[in-house]
Scaffold this motif. Structure first.
Motif, short mmCIF file in Angstrom:
data_model
loop_
_atom_site.label_atom_id
_atom_site.label_comp_id
_atom_site.label_asym_id
_atom_site.label_seq_id
_atom_site.Cartn_x
_atom_site.Cartn_y
_atom_site.Cartn_z
N TYR A 1 43.58 34.87 36.76
CA TYR A 1 43.07 34.40 35.48
C TYR A 1 43.49 35.35 34.35
O TYR A 1 44.00 34.92 33.31
N LYS A 2 43.30 36.64 34.60
CA LYS A 2 43.65 37.65 33.59
C LYS A 2 45.16 37.80 33.45
O LYS A 2 45.67 37.99 32.34
N TYR B 1 47.49 35.64 33.70
CA TYR B 1 48.05 34.55 32.90
C TYR B 1 47.35 34.37 31.55
O TYR B 1 47.66 33.44 30.83
N ARG B 2 46.41 35.25 31.27
CA ARG B 2 45.64 35.18 30.01
C ARG B 2 45.05 33.78 29.79
O ARG B 2 45.16 33.19 28.71
N GLU C 1 42.09 33.00 29.47
CA GLU C 1 41.01 32.96 28.48
C GLU C 1 41.48 32.34 27.18
O GLU C 1 40.70 31.71 26.47
N ASP C 2 42.77 32.47 26.86
CA ASP C 2 43.31 31.91 25.62
C ASP C 2 43.42 30.38 25.66
O ASP C 2 43.51 29.75 24.61
N ASN D 1 41.55 28.47 28.20
CA ASN D 1 40.52 28.02 29.14
C ASN D 1 40.02 26.61 28.82
O ASN D 1 40.01 25.74 29.68
N HIS E 1 52.12 27.94 27.18
CA HIS E 1 51.38 29.19 26.97
C HIS E 1 52.28 30.40 27.27
O HIS E 1 52.30 31.36 26.50
N ARG F 1 53.90 33.36 24.12
CA ARG F 1 53.52 34.77 24.06
C ARG F 1 54.66 35.64 24.57
O ARG F 1 55.53 35.18 25.28
N ASP G 1 52.67 40.56 27.37
CA ASP G 1 51.24 40.26 27.24
C ASP G 1 50.61 39.82 28.56
O ASP G 1 49.39 39.83 28.69
N PHE G 2 51.45 39.41 29.52
CA PHE G 2 50.94 38.87 30.77
C PHE G 2 50.90 39.92 31.86
O PHE G 2 51.62 40.92 31.81
#
Length: 174
Positions: free
Chosen positions: A62-63, A65-66, A68-69, A71, A89, A93, A97-98
């Motif tokens: 989950y983190k 692949y980020r 939260e942006d 979700n 996504h 980015r 960032d991943f």
């Protein structure tokens, strides 16, 4: 004659597929995990987007692949749209960032196209390039990178690149 042709093709792919993509070295900070993207997304929807209910290994994906942006997009979209949401996504980015799971896709494709196809070739590459000296770590990177890449339609089942247009945009090649 065929050997010369394949040698030239491999050289071309090495030029197209850089070691450093969008600010991230493909040989550093590659941390193996045991959870693939598809399984994590299915669990996330099952828990209605509450990432605190994901298992530790699912939270790593989950983190990485980020998610939260995006979700709410994932949770509110039909399963058939998840791949395009994730692909967009990723392209929106910087790769830096991943987390590791995303770079695993590129690494599997890179190795398959420039070094050789198959898990054993991948494990050799991981050791030779000091990504990890442990077989289990190399196997985890291969398993997640290949599974996520195939799921997203970026890689073929053998780890070679399926969607060259995506890869070119990802690494920002004109």
């Amino acid at each position: 004659m065929f050997e010369k042709f394949f040698s030239k093709q491999r050289d071309k792919k090495e030029n197209i597929l850089p070691h450093n993509i969008r600010g991230r070295n493909i040989h550093s900070n590659v941390i193996p995990t045991v959870c693939n993207l598809r399984n994590m997304l299915e669990k996330l929807v099952k828990v209605k987007g509450d990432c605190s209910k994901l298992k530790q290994w699912e939270q790593r994906s989950y983190k990485a692949y980020r998610i939260e942006d995006i979700n709410s997009k994932i949770v509110c979209s039909p399963k058939s749209h998840w791949k395009s949401i994730i692909r967009n996504h990723i392209l929106d980015r910087k790769l830096s960032d991943f987390g590791a799971s995303c770079i695993d896709i590129y690494l599997v494709g890179y190795v398959s196209e420039t070094y050789g196809v198959g898990k054993s070739k991948f494990l050799d590459y991981v050791k030779e390039n000091k990504i990890s000296d442990k077989d289990n770590s190399g196997k985890a990177i291969w398993q997640v990178g290949k599974a996520d890449g195939v799921y997203l339609g970026i890689l073929n089942e053998d780890g070679t690149i399926k969607d060259w247009d995506f890869i070119k945009e990802w690494v920002q090649i004109n």
